[in-house]
Scaffold this motif. Structure first.
Motif, PDB file in Angstrom:
ATOM      1  N   PHE A  24       3.665 -19.940  -6.194  1.00 23.38           N
ATOM      2  CA  PHE A  24       4.843 -19.989  -5.341  1.00 23.38           C
ATOM      3  C   PHE A  24       4.498 -20.401  -3.911  1.00 23.38           C
ATOM      4  O   PHE A  24       5.375 -20.858  -3.173  1.00 23.38           O
ATOM      5  CB  PHE A  24       5.558 -18.634  -5.318  1.00 23.38           C
ATOM      6  CG  PHE A  24       6.437 -18.394  -6.500  1.00 23.38           C
ATOM      7  CD1 PHE A  24       7.804 -18.610  -6.407  1.00 23.38           C
ATOM      8  CD2 PHE A  24       5.915 -17.960  -7.700  1.00 23.38           C
ATOM      9  CE1 PHE A  24       8.629 -18.392  -7.494  1.00 23.38           C
ATOM     10  CE2 PHE A  24       6.723 -17.737  -8.794  1.00 23.38           C
ATOM     11  CZ  PHE A  24       8.084 -17.961  -8.697  1.00 23.38           C
ATOM     12  N   PHE A  84       8.469 -17.268   0.045  1.00 22.03           N
ATOM     13  CA  PHE A  84       7.483 -17.676  -0.949  1.00 22.03           C
ATOM     14  C   PHE A  84       6.082 -17.783  -0.346  1.00 22.03           C
ATOM     15  O   PHE A  84       5.101 -17.436  -0.997  1.00 22.03           O
ATOM     16  CB  PHE A  84       7.864 -19.012  -1.582  1.00 22.03           C
ATOM     17  CG  PHE A  84       9.018 -18.937  -2.541  1.00 22.03           C
ATOM     18  CD1 PHE A  84       9.542 -17.728  -2.965  1.00 22.03           C
ATOM     19  CD2 PHE A  84       9.604 -20.087  -3.013  1.00 22.03           C
ATOM     20  CE1 PHE A  84      10.603 -17.666  -3.849  1.00 22.03           C
ATOM     21  CE2 PHE A  84      10.663 -20.043  -3.901  1.00 22.03           C
ATOM     22  CZ  PHE A  84      11.161 -18.825  -4.312  1.00 22.03           C
ATOM     23  N   SER A 111       3.712 -14.411  -1.647  1.00 26.14           N
ATOM     24  CA  SER A 111       2.985 -14.803  -2.847  1.00 26.14           C
ATOM     25  C   SER A 111       1.524 -14.433  -2.647  1.00 26.14           C
ATOM     26  O   SER A 111       1.023 -14.383  -1.524  1.00 26.14           O
ATOM     27  CB  SER A 111       3.132 -16.298  -3.124  1.00 26.14           C
ATOM     28  OG  SER A 111       2.626 -17.059  -2.059  1.00 26.14           O
TER      29      SER A 111
END
Length: 138
Positions: A10, A58, A62
């Motif tokens: 991501f 993201f 992540s």
């Protein structure tokens, strides 16, 4: 403790979303007539704000390639420092900016926190990685 982070894949997706949306937002703010008017402009503005927010989410949420306790500590410290910077900037701008210019700041303020957080977290991770590289060379 349970880890609620996204998989590492991501992160590049987030960078693509973040950068493209940031460029779109800057183009809109600069009044570059690329998006037309009316519904097209509204969609461009909305997509820029949503893209910046999701891209930042993201990027920061992540997993890193090496996710350890130090990374978690850096993530938490960056969050706290970002909140301090965001609130200080918000209070300062609220006191110093008035009128229509404050409305422009209020729109920019929608994406300010994720931008501060991404910059702060990446800077701290860079410092940590550089420190680890220096220790390995010694």
């Amino acid at each position: 403790m349970k880890n609620y982070l996204f998989p590492h894949i991501f992160q590049p997706i987030g960078w693509i979303m973040f950068v493209l949306s940031l460029i779109t937002g800057i183009a809109i703010y600069s009044s570059i007539p690329v998006f037309g008017a009316g519904i097209a402009e509204t969609l461009a503005i909305d997509s820029a704000i949503i893209g910046i927010a999701l891209g930042a989410l993201f990027i920061v949420c992540s997993k890193e390639r090496v996710e350890d306790e130090m990374t978690k500590s850096i993530r938490l410290a960056s969050l706290l420092n970002s909140i301090y910077a965001y609130v200080a900037l918000l209070v300062g701008c609220t006191i110093l900016i008035n009128g229509v210019k404050f409305l422009v700041f209020a729109v920019f303020n929608l994406v300010l926190f994720p931008i501060i957080f991404v910059c702060n977290f990446r800077l701290e991770m860079h410092r940590y990685n550089k420190m680890c590289e220096d220790e390995e060379q010694d």
